[in-house]
Design an enzyme around this catalytic site. Structure first.
Site, PDB file in Angstrom:
ATOM      1  N   GLU A   1      -8.583 -10.973  -7.779  1.00  0.00           N
ATOM      2  CA  GLU A   1      -7.708  -9.819  -7.559  1.00  0.00           C
ATOM      3  C   GLU A   1      -6.500  -9.824  -8.500  1.00  0.00           C
ATOM      4  OE1 GLU A   1      -8.961  -9.265  -2.856  1.00  0.00           O
ATOM      5  OE2 GLU A   1      -6.941  -9.946  -3.341  1.00  0.00           O
TER       6      GLU A   1
ATOM      7  N   ARG B   1       3.010  -5.802   8.822  1.00  0.00           N
ATOM      8  CA  ARG B   1       2.183  -4.703   9.344  1.00  0.00           C
ATOM      9  C   ARG B   1       2.737  -4.149  10.659  1.00  0.00           C
ATOM     10  NH1 ARG B   1      -3.277  -7.772   7.454  1.00  0.00           N
ATOM     11  NH2 ARG B   1      -3.598  -6.651   5.488  1.00  0.00           N
TER      12      ARG B   1
ATOM     13  N   ASN C   1      -2.058   0.059   6.744  1.00  0.00           N
ATOM     14  CA  ASN C   1      -1.457  -1.142   7.331  1.00  0.00           C
ATOM     15  C   ASN C   1      -0.494  -1.849   6.377  1.00  0.00           C
ATOM     16  OD1 ASN C   1      -3.304  -2.149   5.541  1.00  0.00           O
ATOM     17  ND2 ASN C   1      -4.410  -3.420   7.012  1.00  0.00           N
TER      18      ASN C   1
ATOM     19  N   TYR D   1     -12.175  -2.965  -4.136  1.00  0.00           N
ATOM     20  CA  TYR D   1     -12.680  -3.178  -2.774  1.00  0.00           C
ATOM     21  C   TYR D   1     -14.208  -3.261  -2.722  1.00  0.00           C
ATOM     22  CZ  TYR D   1      -8.087  -2.376  -0.624  1.00  0.00           C
ATOM     23  OH  TYR D   1      -6.770  -2.481  -0.233  1.00  0.00           O
TER      24      TYR D   1
ATOM     25  N   HIS E   1      -1.778  -5.710   1.586  1.00  0.00           N
ATOM     26  CA  HIS E   1      -3.039  -6.429   1.410  1.00  0.00           C
ATOM     27  C   HIS E   1      -2.696  -7.827   0.920  1.00  0.00           C
ATOM     28  CE1 HIS E   1      -7.053  -7.436  -0.209  1.00  0.00           C
ATOM     29  NE2 HIS E   1      -6.368  -7.927  -1.228  1.00  0.00           N
TER      30      HIS E   1
ATOM     31  N   LYS F   1       0.832  -1.212   0.000  1.00  0.00           N
ATOM     32  CA  LYS F   1       0.000   0.000   0.000  1.00  0.00           C
ATOM     33  C   LYS F   1       0.871   1.269   0.000  1.00  0.00           C
ATOM     34  CE  LYS F   1      -4.016  -2.207   2.180  1.00  0.00           C
ATOM     35  NZ  LYS F   1      -4.909  -2.217   3.354  1.00  0.00           N
TER      36      LYS F   1
END
Length: 376
Positions: A217, A193, A203, A137, A206, A99
């Protein structure tokens, strides 16, 4: 010879001369590292059993590209039930996404992935639009944190990775740790994380929660049929090109090289894993043809497996980054400039860890080759 000593795969090779996709059965004998190939259409031996040290058992999985005597083969299926049950049963693919808050730490995270025995088979840096993030999402749409999540995940680039390995889905989620980074710090201090995340939304990463989610995904970021997926992040200004060579990727040096690049103050502004075919590699290295004695070997190395193309941004990027890579020969680099990339990670003049743009005026052209032409 008993069945135990042999693994069989179905493989495809694109023959550029005939402009045909040819199909072979590839046999691998782990006892002595030898290979054999049969031409499926013509029902005849194409390559007699020959020792071939460059192929390793861990490279043999469906979906991978391997090089056998400078032919790039795409492994499309198992050749028999024995191979499928022996090598395929626990192999899974999953999506790992780094992320925006952890992209600067991607070298560390990639190293954690390799150290856990997982393989990265695809990689791409992208910046999601609001709509793309909503699509990705979609299942969280009714949740209270949905808007915050979208705001965060579209706030900067993300790095999407396809991971392959035994029980990869649960393996990667285990490496990530609990969703809330604060909980992760108390319950799994070594997790991604805990080390790189801030809270429950920011965090660091994913991971797909099931094989079905992983398939969906991965198709989102790396579509097999519907075109290109989210676009890359190349800027084409104040930049130069770096390619992490196939040997460095197979030696799991990617994370260390990325760390060294960012620690030296360079910004990785685009990233993509690429499987080069011979024609592309020859075209890319054309400027060295007839100039550098190693041209043929350079081409063979570049298409011997996946490589990672990077756009590097910095002031006077081609010159400063080239200095940071060091002399082309790692032996010379170790004597003269021991802290350069090639001194630290190179093996010889061909397997010298990275390619970098040589001429300042070629920086943008080389970046465009990977991020516009090959990604087009």
């Amino acid at each position: 010879m008993s069945q135990e000593d042999r693994y069989a795969f179905l493989a495809e090779w694109y023959d550029p001369n005939a402009a045909l996709l040819r199909r072979y059965q590839l046999l691998f004998y782990p006892k002595d590292g030898s290979v054999e190939m049969f031409d499926v259409k013509n029902q005849r031996t194409f390559l007699r059993r020959t020792k071939y040290d460059e192929l390793r058992l861990e490279d043999l999985f469906v979906g991978n590209h391997v090089n056998v005597f400078s032919r790039q083969l795409h492994l499309i299926g198992y050749g028999d039930q024995y191979t499928a049950s022996k090598l395929g049963s626990k192999k899974e693919r999953t999506l790992a996404m780094i992320k925006p808050d952890a992209v600067l730490k991607m070298g560390d995270i990639i190293q954690i992935i390799y150290d856990a025995g997982l393989t990265i088979t695809k990689a791409k840096m992208t910046k999601l639009s609001w709509k793309e993030a909503m699509d990705f999402y979609a299942e969280h749409q009714s949740k209270s944190f949905f808007n915050n999540l979208l705001q965060f995940v579209t706030s900067g680039p993300v790095v999407a990775l396809e991971l392959m390995g035994d029980e990869a889905v649960s393996g990667w989620r285990g490496l990530l740790g609990p969703t809330d980074s604060n909980v992760a710090r108390s319950e799994a201090a070594a997790s991604v994380r805990a080390r790189f995340g801030t809270d429950g939304t920011k965090n660091a990463g994913h991971g797909s929660d099931s094989l079905a989610s992983a398939a969906r995904e991965l198709e989102f970021f790396f579509p097999s049929t519907t075109g290109r997926g989210p676009s890359n992040t190349a800027k084409y200004t104040d930049c130069t090109c770096c390619i992490i060579k196939p040997h460095a990727i197979s030696e799991a040096l990617t994370g260390k090289i990325l760390n060294a690049i960012s620690e030296a103050g360079f910004q990785v502004s685009a990233l993509q894993m690429v499987n080069m075919d011979r024609a592309n590699a020859e075209e890319f290295f054309e400027v060295y043809k007839g100039v550098v004695a190693e041209y043929t070997s350079m081409v063979a190395e570049l298409c011997s497996g996946p490589c990672m193309a990077l756009e590097i941004c910095a002031t006077e990027a081609p010159r400063t980054f080239r200095e940071f890579c060091g002399p082309a020969d790692p032996e010379i680099a170790r004597h003269l400039r021991p802290n350069t990339l090639r001194a630290l990670f190179g093996k010889n003049k061909i397997q010298n860890a990275v390619h970098c743009t040589d001429l300042p005026e070629d920086g943008i052209l080389e970046v465009q080759y990977f991020f516009k032409i090959l990604d087009g």
